[in-house]
Design an enzyme around this catalytic site. Structure first.
Site, PDB file in Angstrom:
ATOM      1  N   CYS A 228      37.287  41.325  39.074  1.00 47.23           N
ATOM      2  CA  CYS A 228      38.199  40.174  38.941  1.00 47.23           C
ATOM      3  C   CYS A 228      39.598  40.452  39.464  1.00 47.23           C
ATOM      4  CB  CYS A 228      38.213  39.691  37.499  1.00 47.23           C
ATOM      5  SG  CYS A 228      36.630  38.920  37.070  1.00 47.23           S
TER       6      CYS A 228
ATOM      7  N   LYS B  37      38.546  30.759  33.571  1.00 44.30           N
ATOM      8  CA  LYS B  37      37.690  30.669  34.746  1.00 44.30           C
ATOM      9  C   LYS B  37      36.248  30.999  34.403  1.00 44.30           C
ATOM     10  CE  LYS B  37      38.899  35.374  35.959  1.00 44.30           C
ATOM     11  NZ  LYS B  37      37.568  35.962  35.721  1.00 44.30           N
TER      12      LYS B  37
ATOM     13  N   ASP C  33      41.963  38.945  32.632  1.00 46.55           N
ATOM     14  CA  ASP C  33      40.795  39.206  31.761  1.00 46.55           C
ATOM     15  C   ASP C  33      40.960  40.388  30.804  1.00 46.55           C
ATOM     16  OD1 ASP C  33      39.862  37.186  33.379  1.00 46.55           O
ATOM     17  OD2 ASP C  33      38.143  38.272  34.170  1.00 46.55           O
TER      18      ASP C  33
HETATM   19  C1  VGL Z   1      34.434  40.455  35.345  1.00 42.90           C
HETATM   20  C2  VGL Z   1      32.213  40.842  35.748  1.00 42.90           C
HETATM   21  C3  VGL Z   1      31.881  39.607  35.213  1.00 42.90           C
HETATM   22  C4  VGL Z   1      35.838  40.935  35.437  1.00 42.90           C
HETATM   23  C5  VGL Z   1      34.117  39.211  34.812  1.00 42.90           C
HETATM   24  O1  VGL Z   1      36.706  40.464  34.666  1.00 42.90           O
HETATM   25  O2  VGL Z   1      36.094  41.837  36.286  1.00 42.90           O
HETATM   26  N1  VGL Z   1      33.483  41.236  35.823  1.00 42.90           N
HETATM   27  N2  VGL Z   1      32.848  38.808  34.759  1.00 42.90           N
END
Ligand code: VGL
Ligand code: ZN
Length: 213
Positions: free
Chosen positions: A160, A115, A15
Site C-alpha cells: 500500500c 479504501k 494503513d
Molecule cells: C495491504 C495487502 C492487502 C497494505 C492491504 O496495507 O499494504 N496489503 N491489503
C-alpha cells in the site's frame, strides 16, 4: 518540533491498523515499531492524511472468499493479477481500527481515506483502486489544498505504501517514502522490487529525521 514542513507538504500515513500489527490477521513484522516514529514527525506537518484499508467481509482479495484457494496465492481477476490475503481490515471491526498509539497523528489528521470498499476491486493505493481507473478523490483533495509534496509512510512498504507513492508521483506530486516509518510484507522479493520501482519513478527514499529539518 512544529511546522518544520511547508504549507504545500502532506504526511500520508497508510494503513496503520491493528490487523497489520504483530498478532493481527495480516501481520507485518515489526509493524508496531513505526507508530512512535510517525508520532514523532506528525506535528512537523501542517497537513496529515490517514488511510484505512476498509473491506467488506465478502471482499474479492480474501482467500476465504474463493474455493480451493489459500492466502498469498495469486489469481487473475478482470483487472489483472491479485494476491489473495487472509481476511483483514473488515469494515468496523477491531482489526480495521487505527493502532491506539497513533494519538498526535490521528488528532491532526484532516481526512481519512477508507479504501478497498468495492467488493470486487482491491485498492492498495490511496489514490487509484486496483482496476487502475477508479479514483479515491485524494489527488483532487490534495491539489485543492495546494499540496505539492507527499511524504508517505505506514504499512506495508511494498504494497500500500509503494502503490500510493507511485500513484502520487503519477498524479504530479513530489514524493518521498519514509523508510524508517514504514515496514514491509516482503513476499517473494516484493520489497526490493518496490524500492526499484520507487527509485525509477523519481521517488525519494528518506528517513523520519529528514522531515524534521
Ligand atoms: C495491504 C495487502 C492487502 C497494505 C492491504 O496495507 O499494504 N496489503 N491489503
Ligand atoms: Zn487489504
Amino acid at each position: 518540533m512544529h511546522n518544520a514542513r511547508g504549507v504545500d507538504e502532506v504526511l500520508l500515513v497508510i494503513d496503520v491498523q491493528n490487523d497489520f500489527m504483530p498478532g493481527g490477521a495480516l501481520a507485518v513484522a515489526h509493524g508496531d515499531e513505526i507508530v512512535p516514529v510517525i508520532e514523532g514527525i506528525a506535528s512537523a506537518f501542517r497537513h496529515v492524511v490517514l488511510t484505512q484499508d476498509w473491506h467488506p467481509a465478502a471482499h474479492v482479495s480474501f482467500a476465504a472468499n474463493h474455493a480451493h484457494r489459500v492466502p498469498f496465492e495469486k489469481i487473475e481477476l478482470p483487472y489483472g493479477e491479485q494476491v489473495l490475503w487472509p481476511s483483514h481490515c473488515v469494515q468496523d471491526t477491531p482489526g480495521a481500527a487505527l493502532h491506539r498509539g497513533l494519538c498526535e497523528t490521528a488528532v491532526r489528521a484532516r481526512a481519512v481515506i477508507r479504501k478497498g470498499q468495492h467488493v470486487d476491486v482491491d485498492s492498495y493505493s490511496a489514490f487509484v483502486e486496483a482496476d487502475r481507473v477508479t479514483p479515491t478523490g485524494l489527488a483532487g483533495y490534495l491539489r485543492e489544498l495546494g499540496v505539492k509534496r507527499v511524504w508517505c509512510c505506514g504499512l506495508a512498504t511494498d504494497f500500500c505504501v509503494a502503490w500510493s507513492a507511485l500513484d502520487a508521483r503519477a498524479a504530479g506530486f513530489d514524493v518521498s517514502v519514509i523508510e524508517d516509518a514504514s515496514r514491509a510484507i516482503d513476499l517473494n522479493g516484493s520489497l526490493d522490487a518496490a524500492w526499484r520501482d520507487l527509485h525509477a519513478a523519481g521517488i525519494a527514499r528518506v528517513q523520519a529525521a529528514d522531515a524534521l529539518r
